[in-house]
Design a protein around this motif. Structure first.
Motif, PDB file in Angstrom:
ATOM      1  N   ILE A  73       0.836  -1.204   0.000  1.00 13.11           N
ATOM      2  CA  ILE A  73       0.000   0.000   0.000  1.00 13.11           C
ATOM      3  C   ILE A  73       0.871   1.255   0.000  1.00 13.11           C
ATOM      4  N   LEU A  74       1.933   1.245   0.787  1.00  9.01           N
ATOM      5  CA  LEU A  74       2.842   2.400   0.801  1.00  9.01           C
ATOM      6  C   LEU A  74       3.528   2.594  -0.546  1.00  9.01           C
ATOM      7  N   ILE A  75       3.929   1.510  -1.182  1.00  8.59           N
ATOM      8  CA  ILE A  75       4.529   1.602  -2.523  1.00  8.59           C
ATOM      9  C   ILE A  75       3.519   2.169  -3.507  1.00  8.59           C
ATOM     10  N   ALA A  76       2.283   1.688  -3.435  1.00  4.97           N
ATOM     11  CA  ALA A  76       1.229   2.191  -4.329  1.00  4.97           C
ATOM     12  C   ALA A  76       0.971   3.681  -4.090  1.00  4.97           C
ATOM     13  N   CYS A  77       0.945   4.096  -2.833  1.00  2.61           N
ATOM     14  CA  CYS A  77       0.746   5.516  -2.520  1.00  2.61           C
ATOM     15  C   CYS A  77       1.885   6.366  -3.084  1.00  2.61           C
ATOM     16  N   TYR A  96       3.313  10.547  -7.085  1.00  2.84           N
ATOM     17  CA  TYR A  96       4.167  11.144  -8.110  1.00  2.84           C
ATOM     18  C   TYR A  96       3.532  11.090  -9.495  1.00  2.84           C
ATOM     19  N   PHE A  97       2.962   9.958  -9.855  1.00  8.82           N
ATOM     20  CA  PHE A  97       2.369   9.855 -11.188  1.00  8.82           C
ATOM     21  C   PHE A  97       1.188  10.804 -11.337  1.00  8.82           C
ATOM     22  N   GLU A 149       2.250  14.663 -11.281  1.00  8.50           N
ATOM     23  CA  GLU A 149       3.015  15.099 -12.454  1.00  8.50           C
ATOM     24  C   GLU A 149       2.226  14.932 -13.744  1.00  8.50           C
ATOM     25  N   PHE A 150       1.390  13.905 -13.837  1.00 13.54           N
ATOM     26  CA  PHE A 150       0.648  13.697 -15.087  1.00 13.54           C
ATOM     27  C   PHE A 150      -0.568  14.619 -15.179  1.00 13.54           C
ATOM     28  N   PHE A 151      -1.364  14.696 -14.122  1.00 14.75           N
ATOM     29  CA  PHE A 151      -2.606  15.455 -14.196  1.00 14.75           C
ATOM     30  C   PHE A 151      -2.435  16.938 -13.899  1.00 14.75           C
ATOM     31  N   VAL A 152      -1.546  17.277 -12.984  1.00 12.37           N
ATOM     32  CA  VAL A 152      -1.339  18.681 -12.606  1.00 12.37           C
ATOM     33  C   VAL A 152      -0.105  19.255 -13.298  1.00 12.37           C
ATOM     34  N   ILE A 171       6.291  10.300 -17.931  1.00 14.94           N
ATOM     35  CA  ILE A 171       5.907  10.362 -16.524  1.00 14.94           C
ATOM     36  C   ILE A 171       5.977   8.973 -15.895  1.00 14.94           C
ATOM     37  N   ILE A 172       5.554   7.949 -16.626  1.00 14.88           N
ATOM     38  CA  ILE A 172       5.653   6.571 -16.122  1.00 14.88           C
ATOM     39  C   ILE A 172       7.120   6.223 -15.848  1.00 14.88           C
TER      40      ILE A 172
END
Length: 118
Positions: free
Chosen positions: A40-44, A49-50, A53-56, A83-84
């Motif tokens: 869960i921490l890795i996913a967060c 970051y994704f 950086e991608f949406f904003v 971004i990926i």
């Protein structure tokens, strides 16, 4: 881009990541098992970051330091695959060592992006 901006971005983004993770863990505390915590921490981490950086176009740290990531050649907003690449490379254990070799991190080199003042 000057190293002081990268350090400031790192500190702010780390704080925001921890707050985001804590809120996520509190919201889902009833369904999270102890062995799921690391995943869960890795996913967060990657989601923070994704998504920012991608949406904003910037992380919270970059907003505060008035910097942004752009494509190295065109200075345009990075593409999805860039971004990926940036996001995945941040998860490598030796990621920070690259700053001792170059002012740009490995995630900038391999994604063909740069950090500039906005």
């Amino acid at each position: 881009m000057h190293f002081k901006y990268r350090i400031a971005n790192f500190i702010v983004d780390t704080i925001v990541f921890f707050v985001f993770s804590l809120i996520t863990l509190l919201i889902f505390r009833e369904v999270i098992e102890e062995n799921m915590l690391k995943n869960i921490l890795i996913a967060c981490y990657f989601l923070y970051y994704f998504a920012t950086e991608f949406f904003v176009g910037k992380t919270i740290g970059k907003i505060l330091t008035k910097t942004k990531v752009v494509q190295k050649d065109s200075l345009e907003r990075p593409k999805f695959h860039q971004i990926i690449i940036r996001t995945l490379l941040r998860g490598l254990p030796f990621y920070f060592i690259t700053y001792f070799i170059s002012e740009k991190g490995l995630h900038d080199h391999l994604s063909q992006t740069i950090l500039i003042k906005s």
